[in-house]
Design a protein around this motif. Structure first.
Motif, PDB file in Angstrom:
ATOM      1  N   ARG A   1       0.832  -1.210   0.000  1.00 14.92           N
ATOM      2  CA  ARG A   1       0.000   0.000   0.000  1.00 14.92           C
ATOM      3  C   ARG A   1       0.867   1.261   0.000  1.00 14.92           C
TER       4      ARG A   1
ATOM      5  N   LYS B   1       0.490   5.587  -0.318  1.00 15.16           N
ATOM      6  CA  LYS B   1      -0.519   6.607  -0.054  1.00 15.16           C
ATOM      7  C   LYS B   1      -0.996   7.255  -1.354  1.00 15.16           C
ATOM      8  N   PRO B   2      -2.255   7.649  -1.405  1.00 16.76           N
ATOM      9  CA  PRO B   2      -2.796   8.250  -2.635  1.00 16.76           C
ATOM     10  C   PRO B   2      -2.030   9.486  -3.100  1.00 16.76           C
TER      11      PRO B   2
ATOM     12  N   THR C   1       0.691   9.569  -5.900  1.00 18.56           N
ATOM     13  CA  THR C   1       0.395   9.574  -7.338  1.00 18.56           C
ATOM     14  C   THR C   1       0.668  10.921  -7.987  1.00 18.56           C
TER      15      THR C   1
ATOM     16  N   SER D   1       2.625   3.986  -7.197  1.00 13.96           N
ATOM     17  CA  SER D   1       1.486   4.414  -6.382  1.00 13.96           C
ATOM     18  C   SER D   1       0.182   4.313  -7.158  1.00 13.96           C
TER      19      SER D   1
ATOM     20  N   SER E   1      -0.671   0.695  -6.953  1.00 11.73           N
ATOM     21  CA  SER E   1      -1.105   0.328  -5.601  1.00 11.73           C
ATOM     22  C   SER E   1      -2.522   0.800  -5.331  1.00 11.73           C
ATOM     23  N   ASN E   2      -2.813   2.032  -5.698  1.00  8.45           N
ATOM     24  CA  ASN E   2      -4.138   2.587  -5.386  1.00  8.45           C
ATOM     25  C   ASN E   2      -5.231   2.023  -6.283  1.00  8.45           C
TER      26      ASN E   2
ATOM     27  N   ARG F   1      -5.991  -1.203  -4.540  1.00  6.44           N
ATOM     28  CA  ARG F   1      -6.815  -0.986  -3.344  1.00  6.44           C
ATOM     29  C   ARG F   1      -8.261  -0.672  -3.728  1.00  6.44           C
ATOM     30  N   TYR F   2      -8.431   0.088  -4.782  1.00  2.00           N
ATOM     31  CA  TYR F   2      -9.787   0.464  -5.199  1.00  2.00           C
ATOM     32  C   TYR F   2     -10.610  -0.769  -5.575  1.00  2.00           C
TER      33      TYR F   2
END
Length: 591
Positions: A106, A108-109, A112, A141, A144-145, A148-149
Motif C-alpha cells: 500500500r 498513499k494516494p 500519485t 502508487s 497500488s491505489n 486498493r480500489y
C-alpha cells in the motif's frame, strides 16, 4: 444511498466478468497508461522549464543566477511539502520497497502526484538529482491505489506496483525491456508467467506512448557511431573495476552526507546550508545543474569539452591535463551535490546521477588512456559502458544497467562490453558493500525483506492475530484440587499460572502431574506453586513473527506463552504459525 459514477459502475461490471488473470492484464494496461503519461508530462515540463531558465546564459563565462536558482528550487519544494503534502515523499524507490516489505503493497494516494510536482520544482531550478525515482514512485502508487480500489489481494497489488514501475522506466527511456528487468531486479518481483505478461504489457504500452508523444527530441537518446573493438576488452575490465570503486564512493558519500543533514533539526537551517552549498557547486561546475543529461549528450557526441560551458573554467577546455582534472572534480562534487539536494529537502533520485557519473567516469577513463597512448579507443563507447558500470554498482542492478544502455543506443553492438563493465563493477562493489543505495537504509533498520520470500511472508503475520486464548488459567495460590477442577473443563494439557494482577509465573503440564492427579489425599496439601515449570523460551506481544519463528526453531516446544510486559496474554502454537505461513506462501506462488 451513494450512487457510483456511470463509468465506475460500468468498469466494475466489466471486471466482474473477467477471470483473475484477465483482470490483472486489464488493470496493468490502465496502470501503464497513467504512469506513462505521468512520465511524459514530467519530462517535458522539466525539460522546457530548464531550457527557459538557462536560455540567456553566456557560454564562455559563469553566471551568478546559478548561485540563486538551486536555493529557490529547494525553498519552493520545502514549502510545497510542508504546507500542501504534509508528509515525507523522499527516497521514492526505498518507499516502494518498504511498501512491498512492510506495508502490504500500500502506497498513499498523494504519492500519485506529490513527488511529481516536488521533483519538477527541485530539478527545474537545478537540483542535482534525477526524475526517475519520483516517476517510478508515481507509477507504483498508481498501481497500488488501483489495486486498493478494486480490493485486490496483496500479491496482485504488488504486481500492479511492479507494472507502474516498469511503465515509468520504459516511458522515460523508451526502454521496455529495461523497465521489466527493473521491476524484477530492483523490486524483486517473482519471475513467473503470471507476473511477466502484465509487466511486458505495461512496459510496451508506456514505451509506445512515449514514442507517440515525444519522439526523440526531449529524452536522452543516442545512436552508436563507433564499433566494438575486441582488443579493448582488457580496458573494459579495468573500467568495470574503476566504475565499481566510483559506485562505492557514490553510495557511501551519499549516505554520510544525508545522515549529516538528518542531524540538523531545523528544516530552514537545512535549506540554508543546502541551498548555499548547492549554489556554489553549480556555479563553479555547471554540469552539476539538474539531471545532467545535456552533459552526457555532449560527451557522447564528441563535445566533451562543452562540460566547461557557462563556467569559470571555460579556458581549460583544451588543456592537456587541466581538463581531466576538471572531470575528476565533477565526479567528486556530483555526489555531494546530489546528497545535498535530497538532504536539504529536495526531491529526486539517484538514477540520473549514477548515469551522469558513469558517463563522466567512462569519458575520463578513455581520455586518460588515449593521452597515455595505450590505444586509440572511442570515448563515446567507454562513456556508455561507464554509465552501465556505475548504475550496476550503485543500484546493484547489472541487468537493468546493461539492457537500459543497450536500448538507449538502439542496438546491441556494445552488448559484450556492457556486460563486462557492469558485471565487474557489480562484483567490485559487492566486495565492500552488500546493499544498494536503495536498500542500505532499509537493511540497517531491519525493514528489507523484499529479497527474501520467507521473511516477506512472515512480515504479513502478527503475534496478536495468532494468539490462542482457550488455555484455562490457574491462580498462583491455588491447590492441586483447584487445578483438577480446571482440568475437568479444559481441552488443553497446558495450564498457565497467574497471580491476581495477571502476571505470568509459569505453566503446569498435565503430563507432569498425571501421577498425582487422582490422589485425593494430596488435593489440599499440594500447591500449584510447587508444580510450576517456567518455560525457557517466551514470546513478547511486540515480537515480529520472524522472531517467533526463530524461537520455535531454537526449542522443541509446540506452544509458547505470549506476554505483554510480564502479563499473560495467551499462547502461540507452532502448528498455527506454520499453517498461516503456508497460506501466505501459497498466495505468493499461485499462478
Amino acid at each position: 444511498m451513494h450512487r457510483q459514477p456511470l463509468r465506475t459502475y460500468l468498469l466494475n461490471c466489466s471486471l466482474k466478468h473477467m477471470n483473475p488473470q484477465q483482470r490483472i492484464l486489464f488493470l496493468s494496461f490502465l496502470v501503464c497508461l497513467w504512469s506513462g503519461m505521468a512520465a511524459i508530462i514530467l519530462k517535458n515540463l522539466v525539460h522546457y522549464t530548464h531550457a527557459l531558465l538557462i536560455s540567456q546564459f553566456t557560454v564562455t563565462t559563469g553566471n551568478l543566477l546559478l548561485l540563486a536558482f538551486p536555493f529557490f528550487g529547494l525553498l519552493f519544494t520545502v514549502l510545497f511539502i510542508k504546507y500542501i503534502v504534509k508528509a515525507d515523499i523522499g527516497h521514492g524507490v526505498s518507499k516502494i520497497l518498504f511498501a512491498i516489505s512492510r506495508g502490504r503493497g500500500r502506497l498513499k494516494p498523494h504519492n500519485t502526484w506529490s513527488s511529481m510536482i516536488a521533483s519538477t520544482i527541485t530539478v527545474s531550478f537545478g537540483g542535482s538529482v534525477g526524475l526517475e525515482a519520483p516517476i517510478v514512485l508515481t507509477g507504483s502508487s498508481i498501481g497500488s491505489n488501483i489495486g486498493r480500489y478494486f480490493n485486490l489481494n496483496r500479491r496482485s497489488m504488488v504486481l500492479l506496483i511492479g507494472c507502474g514501475a516498469a511503465g515509468a522506466v520504459a516511458g522515460i527511456f523508451k526502454a521496455p525491456i529495461a523497465g521489466v528487468i527493473f521491476a524484477l531486479e530492483v523490486l524483486m518481483l517473482d519471475l513467473t508467467m503470471a507476473s511477466l505478461i502484465p509487466l511486458l504489457i505495461a512496459a510496451v504500452t508506456a514505451a509506445v506512448l512515449d514514442h507517440f508523444f515525444m519522439g526523440e527530441s526531449v529524452l536522452f537518446y543516442y545512436s552508436l557511431t563507433e564499433p566494438f573493438i575486441i582488443k579493448t576488452i582488457p580496458l573494459y575490465i579495468l573500467l568495470g573495476a574503476f566504475t565499481g570503486l566510483v559506485s562505492l564512493y557514490f553510495t557511501r558519500a551519499n549516505q554520510r552526507i544525508e545522515a549529516w543533514f538528518e542531524k540538523i533539526g531545523n528544516p530552514y537551517r537545512k535549506l540554508l546550508y543546502g541551498g548555499l552549498t548547492l549554489g556554489v557547486l553549480i556555479y563553479f561546475f555547471p554540469p552539476l545543474f539538474g539531471e545532467g543529461y545535456a552533459a552526457l549528450k555532449a560527451i557522447l557526441t564528441g563535445n566533451g569539452a562543452d562540460l566547461t560551458n557557462n563556467s569559470l573554467f571555460y579556458t581549460i577546455r583544451d588543456h592537456y591535463w587541466l581538463f581531466p582534472g576538471f572531470m575528476i572534480l565533477i565526479l567528486i562534487f556530483k555526489v555531494i551535490a546530489t546528497a545535498t539536494t535530497t538532504g536539504s529537502g529536495g526531491i529526486g533520485g539517484v538514477f540520473a546521477p549514477s548515469l551522469f557519473m558513469g558517463g563522466v567516469s567512462g569519458f575520463f577513463f578513455a581520455r586518460l588512456a588515449n593521452k597515455l597512448s595505450f590505444i586509440n579507443i572511442p570515448e563515446s563507447n567507454f562513456a556508455l559502458a561507464g554509465m552501465a558500470g556505475v548504475m550496476a554498482g550503485v543500484m546493484h542492478a547489472p541487468l537493468t544497467a546493461i539492457f537500459l544502455i543497450a536500448e538507449i543506443t538502439s542496438g546491441y553492438e556494445l552488448f559484450i562490453p556492457l556486460i563486462i563493465t557492469a558485471t565487474i563493477s557489480y562484483i567490485t562493489i559487492m566486495y565492500f558493500e552488500p546493499h544498494s543505495v536503495y536498500t542500505k537504509g532499509l537493511a540497517g533498520r531491519g525493514e528489507l525483506i523484499t529479497h527474501d520470500k520467507d521473511k516477506s511472508a512472515l512480515s504479513l503475520l502478527s503475534v496478536e492475530k495468532l494468539i490462542e486464548t482457550n488455555f484455562l488459567t490457574i491462580g498462583l495460590d491455588a491447590t492441586l484440587g483447584d487445578l483438577v477442577k480446571v482440568i475437568e473443563n479444559s481441552e488443553r494439557n497446558v495450564f498457565p499460572v497467574i497471580d491476581e494482577t495477571n502476571m505470568f509465573h509459569g505453566v503446569v503440564f498435565l503430563n507432569d502431574i498425571r501421577h498425582i492427579v487422582f490422589k485425593q489425599n494430596l488435593y489440599e496439601t499440594t500447591l500449584v506453586k510447587d508444580l510450576i515449570y517456567m518455560p525457557d523460551v517466551m514470546v513478547e506481544k511486540t515480537d515480529t513473527m520472524e522472531d517467533v519463528a526463530q524461537k520455535f526453531h531454537s526449542c522443541q516446544h509446540y506452544n509458547l506463552p505470549v506476554l505483554d510486559q510480564g502479563k499473560y496474554c495467551g499462547f502461540v502454537s507452532r502448528a498455527n504459525l506454520f499453517s498461516a505461513y503456508r497460506k501466505i506462501i501459497h498466495e505468493f506462488s499461485e499462478e
